[in-house]
Structures are given as C-alpha cells and as structure tokens.
Design a protein around this motif. Structure first.
Motif, mmCIF file in Angstrom:
data_model
loop_
_atom_site.group_PDB
_atom_site.id
_atom_site.type_symbol
_atom_site.label_atom_id
_atom_site.label_comp_id
_atom_site.label_asym_id
_atom_site.label_seq_id
_atom_site.Cartn_x
_atom_site.Cartn_y
_atom_site.Cartn_z
ATOM 1 N N GLN A 123 -6.713 11.773 -3.044
ATOM 2 C CA GLN A 123 -7.213 10.883 -4.087
ATOM 3 C C GLN A 123 -8.742 10.915 -4.020
ATOM 4 O O GLN A 123 -9.304 11.428 -3.054
ATOM 5 N N ASP A 165 -13.970 7.696 -3.120
ATOM 6 C CA ASP A 165 -14.379 6.301 -3.347
ATOM 7 C C ASP A 165 -13.184 5.363 -3.383
ATOM 8 O O ASP A 165 -13.211 4.261 -2.829
ATOM 9 N N GLN A 166 -12.134 5.840 -4.067
ATOM 10 C CA GLN A 166 -10.933 5.031 -4.219
ATOM 11 C C GLN A 166 -10.241 4.848 -2.867
ATOM 12 O O GLN A 166 -9.827 3.736 -2.513
ATOM 13 N N TYR A 201 0.850 -1.195 0.000
ATOM 14 C CA TYR A 201 0.000 0.000 0.000
ATOM 15 C C TYR A 201 0.877 1.233 0.000
ATOM 16 O O TYR A 201 1.756 1.377 0.850
ATOM 17 N N ALA A 228 -12.264 2.378 -0.727
ATOM 18 C CA ALA A 228 -12.088 0.994 -1.168
ATOM 19 C C ALA A 228 -10.720 0.462 -0.739
ATOM 20 O O ALA A 228 -10.601 -0.685 -0.287
ATOM 21 N N GLN A 229 -9.692 1.309 -0.845
ATOM 22 C CA GLN A 229 -8.352 0.875 -0.472
ATOM 23 C C GLN A 229 -8.262 0.589 1.035
ATOM 24 O O GLN A 229 -7.694 -0.427 1.456
#
Lengths: 81, 81
Positions: free
Chosen positions: B49, B52-53, A30, B56-57
């Motif tokens: 970022q 949503d991204q 990550y 999710a991460q």
C-alpha cells in the motif's frame, strides 16, 4: 554515545506475544497485517570510546545477558548522540 | 512491505526493567554504561500500500494497542522489504 539494540524472536521460533498482538489487531478491525513479531528495543548510554570497541562490548552484553541467543537474534547500532 | 515500530519508556518515567538490566551489567563487570532503557521492537508484515497510508495506519495501531502513550513514546518506520 549510545548503543541501540534490536532483539527479535528467530524466524522459526513461535512468538506467542506476536500472535496475540496480531489477533488483537484483527479484532480491532485492522486488515492486511500478515505477521507480527514482538521483540525488545534496548538503548544504552555509553561513555565515549571507539565505535568498534563499543559495538564489540555491547554484542558481548547481548550474548551474556540482553538476548537469549537460542531463540532470539540481535543487532547492535552505535550512534554518537 | 514491513513496519518497524520502536517503543520506548518516556524520558521522565521510571523504567524498572532498564534499571535492573543496568545493575546486572554492572554486576557482570561492564563499566561505562550510564543509562539503560528497555522498550519493545515490533515488526509487522503489511500488504502493499502507499507508504504514507501504511505509516498512518500503524501509528493508529500504536495509539490504540501497541504502545501505552501515557508512559511510552513510539516511532514508526516503513520499509519495502
């Protein structure tokens, strides 16, 4: 009603658990994770009472037992659930 | 931006730390506290970022590292701080 208590290491205090998690996340691939802090999330089911009174009581619990106020900060939220 | 992760023991799973805190509160004279659950509160500083991204991460991180999904549930919030 319910009390939600968020306990976090103070900003200027070393948080070894957070550092360990941060480095494990990096090892897992990550990227873009800058700082990780690991605290505690305590929920207490309380008998019905005025919100102000419940909040004051739970803040008192934090100072006496739930948090270590030398190295941690806490925040209390009361919900009607 | 920041991710706030709330990790709690599942409802039907024994939480010995919560039980210990509950009984310590009773010993200290606090009444009307029914059930105490002790979980973890993890904050991660992330690079900018799409929300949503990021969400999710971080949910992926929870499944792989931060939470034990057999006995814990988690919830992720993304803030712009």
């Amino acid at each position: 009603m319910k009390a939600l208590v968020y306990i976090t290491p103070k900003a200027d205090i070393l948080d070894p658990q957070g550092k360990a998690v941060g480095s494990a996340l990096q090892d897992l691939g990550y990227e873009g994770v800058d700082e990780v802090k690991v605290g505690r999330y305590v929920t207490l089911q309380l008998k019905s009472q005025p919100v102000d009174q419940a909040k004051a009581q739970v803040e008192d619990m934090c100072r006496k037992l739930l948090a270590n106020i030398n190295v941690e900060t806490f925040r209390v939220e009361i919900t009607e659930d």
